[in-house]
Design a protein around this motif. Structure first.
Motif, PDB file in Angstrom:
ATOM      1  N   SER A   1       1.051  -1.262  -0.029  1.00 21.75           N
ATOM      2  CA  SER A   1       0.038  -0.012  -0.100  1.00 21.75           C
ATOM      3  C   SER A   1       0.992   1.166  -0.235  1.00 21.75           C
ATOM      4  O   SER A   1       0.527   2.133  -0.729  1.00 21.75           O
ATOM      5  CB  SER A   1      -0.953   0.078   1.197  1.00 21.75           C
ATOM      6  OG  SER A   1      -1.766   1.248   1.181  1.00 21.75           O
ATOM      7  N   PHE A   2       1.830   1.368   0.901  1.00 16.47           N
ATOM      8  CA  PHE A   2       2.956   2.188   0.689  1.00 16.47           C
ATOM      9  C   PHE A   2       3.677   2.635  -0.522  1.00 16.47           C
ATOM     10  O   PHE A   2       3.631   3.652  -1.001  1.00 16.47           O
ATOM     11  CB  PHE A   2       3.951   2.107   2.106  1.00 16.47           C
ATOM     12  CG  PHE A   2       4.954   3.187   1.859  1.00 16.47           C
ATOM     13  CD1 PHE A   2       4.895   4.509   2.563  1.00 16.47           C
ATOM     14  CD2 PHE A   2       6.232   2.889   1.220  1.00 16.47           C
ATOM     15  CE1 PHE A   2       5.757   5.404   2.643  1.00 16.47           C
ATOM     16  CE2 PHE A   2       7.050   3.889   1.377  1.00 16.47           C
ATOM     17  CZ  PHE A   2       6.942   5.125   1.990  1.00 16.47           C
ATOM     18  N   ARG A   3       3.853   1.364  -1.080  1.00 16.66           N
ATOM     19  CA  ARG A   3       4.687   1.738  -2.318  1.00 16.66           C
ATOM     20  C   ARG A   3       3.766   2.183  -3.514  1.00 16.66           C
ATOM     21  O   ARG A   3       4.459   3.184  -4.133  1.00 16.66           O
ATOM     22  CB  ARG A   3       4.905   0.132  -2.758  1.00 16.66           C
ATOM     23  CG  ARG A   3       5.525  -0.062  -4.259  1.00 16.66           C
ATOM     24  CD  ARG A   3       5.803  -1.274  -4.521  1.00 16.66           C
ATOM     25  NE  ARG A   3       6.202  -1.767  -5.780  1.00 16.66           N
ATOM     26  CZ  ARG A   3       5.886  -2.667  -6.687  1.00 16.66           C
ATOM     27  NH1 ARG A   3       4.911  -3.400  -6.932  1.00 16.66           N
ATOM     28  NH2 ARG A   3       6.344  -2.591  -8.107  1.00 16.66           N
ATOM     29  N   LEU A   4       2.421   1.734  -3.493  1.00 17.37           N
ATOM     30  CA  LEU A   4       1.728   2.542  -4.383  1.00 17.37           C
ATOM     31  C   LEU A   4       1.419   3.905  -4.097  1.00 17.37           C
ATOM     32  O   LEU A   4       1.584   4.793  -5.140  1.00 17.37           O
ATOM     33  CB  LEU A   4       0.291   1.757  -4.467  1.00 17.37           C
ATOM     34  CG  LEU A   4       0.550   0.342  -5.077  1.00 17.37           C
ATOM     35  CD1 LEU A   4      -1.034  -0.288  -5.097  1.00 17.37           C
ATOM     36  CD2 LEU A   4       0.933   0.616  -6.414  1.00 17.37           C
ATOM     37  N   HIS A   5       1.246   4.320  -3.010  1.00 18.39           N
ATOM     38  CA  HIS A   5       0.964   5.766  -2.517  1.00 18.39           C
ATOM     39  C   HIS A   5       2.274   6.422  -2.781  1.00 18.39           C
ATOM     40  O   HIS A   5       2.213   7.839  -3.347  1.00 18.39           O
ATOM     41  CB  HIS A   5       0.536   5.751  -0.860  1.00 18.39           C
ATOM     42  CG  HIS A   5       0.408   7.210  -0.575  1.00 18.39           C
ATOM     43  ND1 HIS A   5      -0.648   7.870  -1.034  1.00 18.39           N
ATOM     44  CD2 HIS A   5       1.371   7.887   0.232  1.00 18.39           C
ATOM     45  CE1 HIS A   5      -0.530   9.156  -0.370  1.00 18.39           C
ATOM     46  NE2 HIS A   5       0.527   9.126   0.511  1.00 18.39           N
ATOM     47  N   TYR A   6       3.698   5.903  -2.734  1.00 15.04           N
ATOM     48  CA  TYR A   6       4.603   6.524  -2.748  1.00 15.04           C
ATOM     49  C   TYR A   6       4.907   7.006  -4.335  1.00 15.04           C
ATOM     50  O   TYR A   6       5.345   8.011  -4.667  1.00 15.04           O
ATOM     51  CB  TYR A   6       5.758   5.813  -2.460  1.00 15.04           C
ATOM     52  CG  TYR A   6       7.311   6.407  -2.549  1.00 15.04           C
ATOM     53  CD1 TYR A   6       7.585   7.300  -1.584  1.00 15.04           C
ATOM     54  CD2 TYR A   6       8.170   5.668  -3.437  1.00 15.04           C
ATOM     55  CE1 TYR A   6       9.016   7.855  -1.865  1.00 15.04           C
ATOM     56  CE2 TYR A   6       9.546   6.199  -3.686  1.00 15.04           C
ATOM     57  CZ  TYR A   6       9.854   7.583  -2.806  1.00 15.04           C
ATOM     58  OH  TYR A   6      10.983   7.855  -3.005  1.00 15.04           O
ATOM     59  N   ILE A   7       4.588   5.872  -5.189  1.00 11.22           N
ATOM     60  CA  ILE A   7       4.568   6.124  -6.440  1.00 11.22           C
ATOM     61  C   ILE A   7       3.786   7.239  -7.015  1.00 11.22           C
ATOM     62  O   ILE A   7       3.868   7.843  -8.110  1.00 11.22           O
ATOM     63  CB  ILE A   7       4.541   4.608  -7.466  1.00 11.22           C
ATOM     64  CG1 ILE A   7       5.529   3.736  -7.116  1.00 11.22           C
ATOM     65  CG2 ILE A   7       4.246   4.771  -8.789  1.00 11.22           C
ATOM     66  CD1 ILE A   7       5.225   2.334  -7.571  1.00 11.22           C
ATOM     67  N   ASN A   8       2.453   7.211  -6.561  1.00 10.01           N
ATOM     68  CA  ASN A   8       1.504   8.149  -7.025  1.00 10.01           C
ATOM     69  C   ASN A   8       2.017   9.412  -6.515  1.00 10.01           C
ATOM     70  O   ASN A   8       1.787  10.271  -7.379  1.00 10.01           O
ATOM     71  CB  ASN A   8       0.367   7.715  -6.090  1.00 10.01           C
ATOM     72  CG  ASN A   8      -0.923   8.622  -6.714  1.00 10.01           C
ATOM     73  OD1 ASN A   8      -1.118   8.804  -7.781  1.00 10.01           O
ATOM     74  ND2 ASN A   8      -1.557   9.339  -5.813  1.00 10.01           N
ATOM     75  N   MET A   9       2.604   9.560  -5.331  1.00  9.83           N
ATOM     76  CA  MET A   9       3.287  10.861  -5.160  1.00  9.83           C
ATOM     77  C   MET A   9       4.378  11.354  -6.128  1.00  9.83           C
ATOM     78  O   MET A   9       4.515  12.368  -6.476  1.00  9.83           O
ATOM     79  CB  MET A   9       3.661  10.768  -3.674  1.00  9.83           C
ATOM     80  CG  MET A   9       2.731  11.094  -2.657  1.00  9.83           C
ATOM     81  SD  MET A   9       3.235  11.137  -0.952  1.00  9.83           S
ATOM     82  CE  MET A   9       4.636  10.340  -0.495  1.00  9.83           C
ATOM     83  N   ARG A  10       5.126  10.398  -6.298  1.00  8.39           N
ATOM     84  CA  ARG A  10       6.104  10.685  -7.339  1.00  8.39           C
ATOM     85  C   ARG A  10       5.730  11.141  -8.740  1.00  8.39           C
ATOM     86  O   ARG A  10       6.295  12.017  -9.370  1.00  8.39           O
ATOM     87  CB  ARG A  10       7.290   9.593  -7.265  1.00  8.39           C
ATOM     88  CG  ARG A  10       8.186   9.496  -6.134  1.00  8.39           C
ATOM     89  CD  ARG A  10       8.945   8.129  -6.194  1.00  8.39           C
ATOM     90  NE  ARG A  10       9.372   7.872  -7.409  1.00  8.39           N
ATOM     91  CZ  ARG A  10      10.953   7.610  -7.533  1.00  8.39           C
ATOM     92  NH1 ARG A  10      11.638   7.464  -6.611  1.00  8.39           N
ATOM     93  NH2 ARG A  10      11.552   7.114  -8.680  1.00  8.39           N
ATOM     94  N   MET A  11       4.762  10.468  -9.079  1.00  6.57           N
ATOM     95  CA  MET A  11       4.249  10.810 -10.372  1.00  6.57           C
ATOM     96  C   MET A  11       3.331  11.859 -10.553  1.00  6.57           C
ATOM     97  O   MET A  11       2.871  12.575 -11.444  1.00  6.57           O
ATOM     98  CB  MET A  11       3.297   9.461 -10.893  1.00  6.57           C
ATOM     99  CG  MET A  11       4.324   8.242 -11.158  1.00  6.57           C
ATOM    100  SD  MET A  11       3.637   6.920 -12.139  1.00  6.57           S
ATOM    101  CE  MET A  11       3.564   7.662 -13.831  1.00  6.57           C
TER     102      MET A  11
END
Length: 66
Positions: free
Chosen positions: A49-59
């Motif tokens: 879940s953190f991984r996806l949130h982190y990727i979303n913030m980067r993109m």
């Protein structure tokens, strides 16, 4: 900016006992980026879940997040 596939490849969740770090907690999942481990989680679902949130913030760096 990288594509979603590149981000998914660059940001990884590593299972317990598959990474080495003398400072990290034993038996936890590690989330890492290009520079190394950025977070630890005791639960695999939390790590992904953190991984996806982190990727979303980067993109989407200018999005409003709670």
């Amino acid at each position: 900016m990288q594509t979603i596939l590149e981000e998914l490849e660059n940001i990884q969740v590593i299972a317990p006992h598959c990474w080495e770090n003398e400072e990290g907690p034993v038996g936890w999942y590690a989330v890492c980026n290009e520079k190394g481990i950025i977070a630890y989680f005791g639960d695999e679902n939390d790590a992904f879940s953190f991984r996806l949130h982190y990727i979303n913030m980067r993109m989407n760096p200018h999005a409003n997040y709670p």
